[in-house]
Write a protein that holds these residues in place. Structure first.
Motif, mmCIF file in Angstrom:
data_model
loop_
_atom_site.group_PDB
_atom_site.id
_atom_site.type_symbol
_atom_site.label_atom_id
_atom_site.label_comp_id
_atom_site.label_asym_id
_atom_site.label_seq_id
_atom_site.Cartn_x
_atom_site.Cartn_y
_atom_site.Cartn_z
ATOM 1 N N LYS A 227 31.464 37.070 45.455
ATOM 2 C CA LYS A 227 30.623 35.469 45.562
ATOM 3 C C LYS A 227 29.602 35.411 44.779
ATOM 4 O O LYS A 227 29.046 36.508 44.544
ATOM 5 N N THR A 228 29.569 34.197 44.392
ATOM 6 C CA THR A 228 28.478 33.838 43.302
ATOM 7 C C THR A 228 27.535 32.988 44.284
ATOM 8 O O THR A 228 27.917 32.184 45.115
ATOM 9 N N GLU A 229 26.254 33.287 43.903
ATOM 10 C CA GLU A 229 25.088 32.616 44.536
ATOM 11 C C GLU A 229 25.080 31.184 44.153
ATOM 12 O O GLU A 229 24.588 30.192 44.871
ATOM 13 N N GLU A 230 25.302 30.736 42.843
ATOM 14 C CA GLU A 230 25.353 29.229 42.453
ATOM 15 C C GLU A 230 26.475 28.546 42.571
ATOM 16 O O GLU A 230 27.684 28.980 42.369
ATOM 17 N N ASP A 231 26.429 27.554 43.042
ATOM 18 C CA ASP A 231 27.578 26.346 43.371
ATOM 19 C C ASP A 231 27.798 25.775 42.126
ATOM 20 O O ASP A 231 28.989 24.841 41.700
ATOM 21 N N GLU A 232 26.749 25.463 41.342
ATOM 22 C CA GLU A 232 26.876 24.498 40.357
ATOM 23 C C GLU A 232 27.402 25.244 39.036
ATOM 24 O O GLU A 232 27.622 26.530 39.158
ATOM 25 N N GLY A 233 27.715 24.354 37.866
ATOM 26 C CA GLY A 233 28.187 24.989 36.621
ATOM 27 C C GLY A 233 29.781 25.555 37.045
ATOM 28 O O GLY A 233 30.400 25.370 37.683
ATOM 29 N N ILE A 234 30.140 26.026 35.726
ATOM 30 C CA ILE A 234 31.631 26.495 35.781
ATOM 31 C C ILE A 234 31.624 27.910 35.570
ATOM 32 O O ILE A 234 30.888 28.547 35.024
ATOM 33 N N ARG A 235 32.768 28.244 36.095
ATOM 34 C CA ARG A 235 33.049 30.031 35.919
ATOM 35 C C ARG A 235 34.518 29.967 35.539
ATOM 36 O O ARG A 235 35.446 29.877 36.167
ATOM 37 N N MET A 236 34.625 30.057 34.262
ATOM 38 C CA MET A 236 36.049 29.777 33.591
ATOM 39 C C MET A 236 36.697 31.147 32.982
ATOM 40 O O MET A 236 36.229 32.000 32.559
ATOM 41 N N LEU A 237 37.871 31.133 33.315
ATOM 42 C CA LEU A 237 39.004 32.399 32.975
ATOM 43 C C LEU A 237 39.778 31.852 31.872
ATOM 44 O O LEU A 237 40.523 30.922 32.060
ATOM 45 N N PHE A 238 39.617 32.349 30.522
ATOM 46 C CA PHE A 238 40.662 32.247 29.715
ATOM 47 C C PHE A 238 41.657 33.542 29.870
ATOM 48 O O PHE A 238 41.476 34.904 29.614
ATOM 49 N N SER A 239 42.821 33.482 30.361
ATOM 50 C CA SER A 239 43.762 34.416 31.219
ATOM 51 C C SER A 239 44.419 34.899 29.872
ATOM 52 O O SER A 239 45.904 34.791 29.818
ATOM 53 N N VAL A 240 43.659 35.773 29.028
ATOM 54 C CA VAL A 240 44.368 36.482 28.120
ATOM 55 C C VAL A 240 45.397 37.447 28.376
ATOM 56 O O VAL A 240 45.087 38.157 29.469
ATOM 57 N N PRO A 241 46.518 37.435 27.821
ATOM 58 C CA PRO A 241 47.682 38.300 28.505
ATOM 59 C C PRO A 241 47.521 39.928 28.071
ATOM 60 O O PRO A 241 48.369 40.460 27.095
ATOM 61 N N TYR A 242 46.597 40.574 28.506
ATOM 62 C CA TYR A 242 46.507 41.892 28.418
ATOM 63 C C TYR A 242 47.814 42.601 29.301
ATOM 64 O O TYR A 242 48.370 41.972 29.971
ATOM 65 N N ASP A 243 47.919 43.864 29.137
ATOM 66 C CA ASP A 243 48.944 44.724 29.651
ATOM 67 C C ASP A 243 49.009 44.256 31.197
ATOM 68 O O ASP A 243 50.279 44.439 31.636
ATOM 69 N N TYR A 244 48.159 43.923 32.106
ATOM 70 C CA TYR A 244 48.200 44.066 33.546
ATOM 71 C C TYR A 244 49.115 42.672 33.561
ATOM 72 O O TYR A 244 49.710 42.773 34.868
ATOM 73 N N GLN A 245 48.965 41.646 32.989
ATOM 74 C CA GLN A 245 49.734 40.598 33.074
ATOM 75 C C GLN A 245 51.273 40.833 32.982
ATOM 76 O O GLN A 245 52.031 40.322 33.618
ATOM 77 N N PHE A 246 51.735 41.781 31.885
ATOM 78 C CA PHE A 246 53.179 42.104 31.907
ATOM 79 C C PHE A 246 53.403 42.822 33.216
ATOM 80 O O PHE A 246 54.693 42.684 33.576
ATOM 81 N N LYS A 247 52.625 43.658 33.485
ATOM 82 C CA LYS A 247 52.938 44.602 34.671
ATOM 83 C C LYS A 247 53.095 43.761 35.863
ATOM 84 O O LYS A 247 54.240 43.856 36.619
ATOM 85 N N ASN A 248 52.276 42.830 36.329
ATOM 86 C CA ASN A 248 52.647 41.845 37.358
ATOM 87 C C ASN A 248 53.779 40.759 37.134
ATOM 88 O O ASN A 248 54.324 40.421 38.220
ATOM 89 N N TYR A 249 53.927 40.449 36.008
ATOM 90 C CA TYR A 249 55.074 39.639 35.713
ATOM 91 C C TYR A 249 56.556 40.290 35.958
ATOM 92 O O TYR A 249 57.270 39.878 36.603
ATOM 93 N N LEU A 250 56.736 41.547 35.606
ATOM 94 C CA LEU A 250 57.744 42.318 35.830
ATOM 95 C C LEU A 250 57.985 42.501 37.288
ATOM 96 O O LEU A 250 58.817 42.442 37.869
ATOM 97 N N ALA A 251 56.766 42.649 38.028
ATOM 98 C CA ALA A 251 56.844 43.146 39.410
ATOM 99 C C ALA A 251 57.411 41.778 40.192
ATOM 100 O O ALA A 251 58.061 42.055 41.095
ATOM 101 N N VAL A 252 56.897 40.873 39.703
ATOM 102 C CA VAL A 252 57.338 39.728 40.427
ATOM 103 C C VAL A 252 58.991 39.253 40.204
ATOM 104 O O VAL A 252 59.427 39.014 41.148
ATOM 105 N N LYS A 253 59.324 39.653 39.126
ATOM 106 C CA LYS A 253 60.646 39.326 38.790
ATOM 107 C C LYS A 253 61.469 40.245 39.364
ATOM 108 O O LYS A 253 62.445 39.960 40.081
ATOM 109 N N GLU A 254 61.191 41.484 39.679
ATOM 110 C CA GLU A 254 61.857 42.705 40.214
ATOM 111 C C GLU A 254 62.031 42.305 41.805
ATOM 112 O O GLU A 254 62.958 42.570 42.387
#
Length: 343
Positions: free
Chosen positions: A80-107
Motif C-alpha cells: 500500500k502507498t500512503e498517498e492517494d493523489e498522483g499516478i502510479r503508472m506501469l509500462f508493462s514491458v514484456p520481460y521473461d515473466y510475461q511469457f512464462k505467465n502467458y504460456l501458463a494461461v494457455k496451458e
C-alpha cells in the motif's frame, strides 16, 4: 511529497532500462517540465543474497514513502502507498515473466488471477500481447488500462530520427555502417549455452552469404571469439558489448536475431524480419517454440538458410509483428502530459 516530483522505481534487477531512460529524457528536455524533479531507485531485491534483498526492500519502501507520481516497468511497486493523489503508472514491458505467465494461461486454458499490479493506478500494456495477458492472468479491477499506446523504446525504434541517431553513434566505432545493411544479434546465455549453440558455426560462411553490403553486429562473446579467425572485410563484423547499450542494435537492424523478449517485441513495430535462437531455454524461447516455430533457430548454422534480402515478411513474421505492435500505435508521452495535468 511535492507533486512536481516524479519517482522512477526499478527494484527487480533490471536497472533504469531503456524505457525509463527515454521517459526521463523526454521530460527533462522539455521546457514545460522544467519545474519537475526526478528521483531514481534501482537497487535489486532479487539477488541470491537474502540479507541484501531485505536491505533493498527496506530501502525501496523508505524511498517511495509519500511519493505521489511513480513510474515502473515491472512490479517494483508493491504494498500500500500512503498517498492517494498522483499516478502510479506501469509500462508493462514484456520481460521473461510475461511469457512464462502467458504460456501458463494457455496451458491451463483458463483465466488466472494474479494480484501483482494492485499498487498501480494506470497500466500501459504496450501491445495486443500484453493486453491479452493482463486480461486473462491479472486482477486489474479499478486500474485504468491505457491501450493502443506504445512503450517508449518500441516507439523510439520506429522513429527515423532516432534510428539515424543510433547509426551515427555506431559510426564512431564502425565507420562503414552508414553504407551497409545491418544484421543484429542480441544474444544472452552463459558460456556453455552459447558454445553449444554456435558449435560448428562458421562466421566466414555467414559473411559470404550476406555479401559486402552487410555488417554483422553482436553482443555475443562466443561469436566474437569465432571472429578471430575471420579473414574477410575488416569493417563487416563488430562486437558491441560494453561499447553501447544492446538496445542500439534494435534501432539499426535490418534483420534482428535475439532470444531477449523485450528487444524482440520492441522491434516489432519496424515490420522487419526477426528470428529467435534457442540458446538458454528461457520463457521467450519457449513461447517462440510454441507459437512461432518457423522463426526459431535451433543451431547457429541455420542462419545460413535465411533469405536476408527478402522483399516481404513471411506469414509468421507478420503475425509476430501484429501481436506485439498496435497498427495505429500512439506515442507514450502525451498520456503523461494529460495525467500529470499538463494538458
Amino acid at each position: 511529497m511535492n507533486n512536481k516530483t516524479i519517482t522512477f522505481l526499478s527494484s527487480r534487477g533490471r536497472g533504469i532500462n531503456a524505457d525509463l531512460s527515454l521517459l526521463h529524457r523526454f521530460l527533462s528536455e522539455h521546457e514545460e517540465w522544467k519545474e519537475y524533479s526526478y528521483r531514481f531507485f534501482s537497487k535489486s531485491e532479487r539477488t541470491k543474497n537474502p540479507v541484501v534483498n531485505a536491505g533493498a526492500l527496506k530501502a525501496r519502501k523508505a524511498f517511495s514513502e509519500k511519493a505521489t507520481d511513480i513510474i515502473c516497468v515491472d512490479n517494483s511497486l508493491t504494498g500500500k502507498t500512503e498517498e492517494d493523489e498522483g499516478i502510479r503508472m506501469l509500462f508493462s514491458v514484456p520481460y521473461d515473466y510475461q511469457f512464462k505467465n502467458y504460456l501458463a494461461v494457455k496451458e491451463k486454458k483458463k483465466n488466472c488471477n494474479f494480484r501483482t499490479f494492485q499498487s498501480f493506478t494506470h497500466i500501459i500494456p504496450g501491445s495486443p500481447f500484453s493486453e491479452e495477458l493482463l486480461e486473462k492472468a491479472y486482477e486489474t479491477e479499478g486500474k485504468k488500462l491505457l491501450t493502443g499506446i506504445a512503450h517508449p523504446l518500441a516507439w523510439d525504434i520506429c522513429q527515423e530520427f532516432s534510428r539515424e541517431e543510433a547509426r551515427k553513434k555506431l559510426e564512431f566505432y564502425f565507420p562503414e555502417i552508414g553504407k551497409k545493411k545491418v544484421l543484429s544479434l542480441i544474444i544472452s546465455g552463459d558460456e556453455k549455452e552459447q558454445e553449444r549453440f554456435f558449435k560448428n558455426f562458421s562466421l566466414h560462411e555467414l559473411m559470404e552469404k550476406l555479401g559486402p553490403e552487410w555488417i554483422v553486429l553482436t553482443t555475443s562473446e562466443e561469436m566474437r571469439n569465432r571472429s578471430f579467425s575471420f579473414v574477410g572485410e575488416k569493417f563487416s563484423f563488430g562486437y558491441i558489448d560494453h561499447i553501447v547499450s544492446p538496445s542500439v542494435l534494435a534501432y539499426v537492424a535490418d534483420v534482428l536475431i535475439t532470444n531477449e523478449g523485450r528487444f524482440a517485441t520492441a522491434y516489432a513495430g519496424k515490420g522487419r524480419p526477426i528470428y529467435c535462437p534457442r540458446i538458454k531455454k528461457n520463457y521467450f524461447e519457449k513461447f517462440m517454440d510454441t507459437y512461432y516455430a518457423d522463426l526459431v533457430l535451433k543451431r547457429a548454422d541455420q542462419m545460413l538458410e535465411i533469405d536476408y534480402n527478402a522483399k516481404e515478411l513471411g506469414r509468421a513474421q507478420k503475425k509476430f509483428c501484429q501481436q506485439f505492435w498496435y497498427p495505429d500505435a500512439k506515442e507514450p508521452y502525451q498520456i503523461l502530459r494529460i495525467l500529470l495535468g499538463m494538458e
